[in-house]
Design a protein around this motif. Structure first.
Motif, PDB file in Angstrom:
ATOM      1  N   ALA A  72      62.145  69.709  35.696  1.00  0.00           N
ATOM      2  CA  ALA A  72      62.203  68.255  35.540  1.00  0.00           C
ATOM      3  C   ALA A  72      61.229  67.571  36.493  1.00  0.00           C
ATOM      4  O   ALA A  72      60.528  66.628  36.107  1.00  0.00           O
ATOM      5  N   LEU A  75      57.636  68.084  35.192  1.00  0.00           N
ATOM      6  CA  LEU A  75      57.341  67.239  34.030  1.00  0.00           C
ATOM      7  C   LEU A  75      57.230  65.778  34.420  1.00  0.00           C
ATOM      8  O   LEU A  75      56.386  65.051  33.893  1.00  0.00           O
ATOM      9  N   ASP A  76      58.060  65.339  35.346  1.00  0.00           N
ATOM     10  CA  ASP A  76      57.990  63.955  35.811  1.00  0.00           C
ATOM     11  C   ASP A  76      56.671  63.710  36.532  1.00  0.00           C
ATOM     12  O   ASP A  76      55.990  62.716  36.278  1.00  0.00           O
ATOM     13  N   ALA A  79      53.608  63.752  34.055  1.00  0.00           N
ATOM     14  CA  ALA A  79      53.728  62.945  32.829  1.00  0.00           C
ATOM     15  C   ALA A  79      52.434  62.212  32.489  1.00  0.00           C
ATOM     16  O   ALA A  79      52.050  62.127  31.320  1.00  0.00           O
ATOM     17  N   SER A  84      51.106  63.470  25.333  1.00  0.00           N
ATOM     18  CA  SER A  84      52.432  63.534  24.710  1.00  0.00           C
ATOM     19  C   SER A  84      52.521  64.730  23.764  1.00  0.00           C
ATOM     20  O   SER A  84      53.605  65.235  23.505  1.00  0.00           O
ATOM     21  N   ALA A  87      53.674  67.131  26.308  1.00  0.00           N
ATOM     22  CA  ALA A  87      54.867  66.705  27.045  1.00  0.00           C
ATOM     23  C   ALA A  87      56.112  66.624  26.168  1.00  0.00           C
ATOM     24  O   ALA A  87      57.200  66.986  26.627  1.00  0.00           O
ATOM     25  N   ARG A  91      59.712  68.146  27.176  1.00  0.00           N
ATOM     26  CA  ARG A  91      60.856  67.276  27.473  1.00  0.00           C
ATOM     27  C   ARG A  91      62.058  67.636  26.605  1.00  0.00           C
ATOM     28  O   ARG A  91      63.201  67.641  27.075  1.00  0.00           O
ATOM     29  N   ASP A  92      61.801  67.970  25.339  1.00  0.00           N
ATOM     30  CA  ASP A  92      62.897  68.397  24.448  1.00  0.00           C
ATOM     31  C   ASP A  92      63.547  69.676  24.964  1.00  0.00           C
ATOM     32  O   ASP A  92      64.769  69.813  24.966  1.00  0.00           O
ATOM     33  N   LYS A  95      65.667  68.902  28.028  1.00  0.00           N
ATOM     34  CA  LYS A  95      66.952  68.283  27.662  1.00  0.00           C
ATOM     35  C   LYS A  95      67.921  69.337  27.124  1.00  0.00           C
ATOM     36  O   LYS A  95      69.115  69.322  27.445  1.00  0.00           O
ATOM     37  N   THR A 120      65.081  62.599  34.950  1.00  0.00           N
ATOM     38  CA  THR A 120      65.151  62.303  33.521  1.00  0.00           C
ATOM     39  C   THR A 120      66.134  61.201  33.172  1.00  0.00           C
ATOM     40  O   THR A 120      66.124  60.694  32.066  1.00  0.00           O
TER      41      THR A 120
END
Length: 125
Positions: A72, A75-76, A79, A84, A87, A91-92, A95, A120
């Protein structure tokens, strides 16, 4: 005793060629390095969550928490550096791992307190 230093000796067969490795790394775009590290973190977290064919054999929620949190954070932090296109699936996956962690926990964390939720936002499930 030899008077040559290890750096003076010719490379032995099978020893790594660090100069070649450095050249290879230099040719890899940063986005690919970031995505590769993220995928490795995801894979390791899935193993520690018991989501592989071996199931609970390697399950370790403490280790999984660390890996999900690191993913996390990566990825943060990246970003704005990765598109995208790269990313969104990461992100999926993050989660999904966060939800799997919540389901695997005997005493689930409060929403917003689970691994990586600092980055997140709260995950409900």
């Amino acid at each position: 005793m030899s008077e040559t230093s290890p750096s003076d000796t010719p490379e032995t067969p099978g020893s790594p060629d660090f100069d070649a490795m450095a050249r290879d790394i230099a040719e890899v775009p940063a986005v690919e390095v970031i995505v590769t590290v993220a995928v490795n973190l995801m894979s390791a977290a899935a193993v520690k969550l018991g989501l592989t064919e071996e199931g609970d054999t390697h399950k370790d929620l403490d280790e999984a928490r660390k890996l999900v949190h690191a993913l996390a954070g990566l990825l943060d932090a990246s970003a704005t550096e990765i598109s995208s296109f790269h990313a969104a699936p990461l992100r999926d996956g993050l989660k999904s791992l966060q939800l799997a962690f919540r389901e695997a926990s005997l005493v689930p964390d409060e929403p917003g307190k689970g691994p990586g939720e600092k980055y997140t936002g709260a995950i409900y499930g």
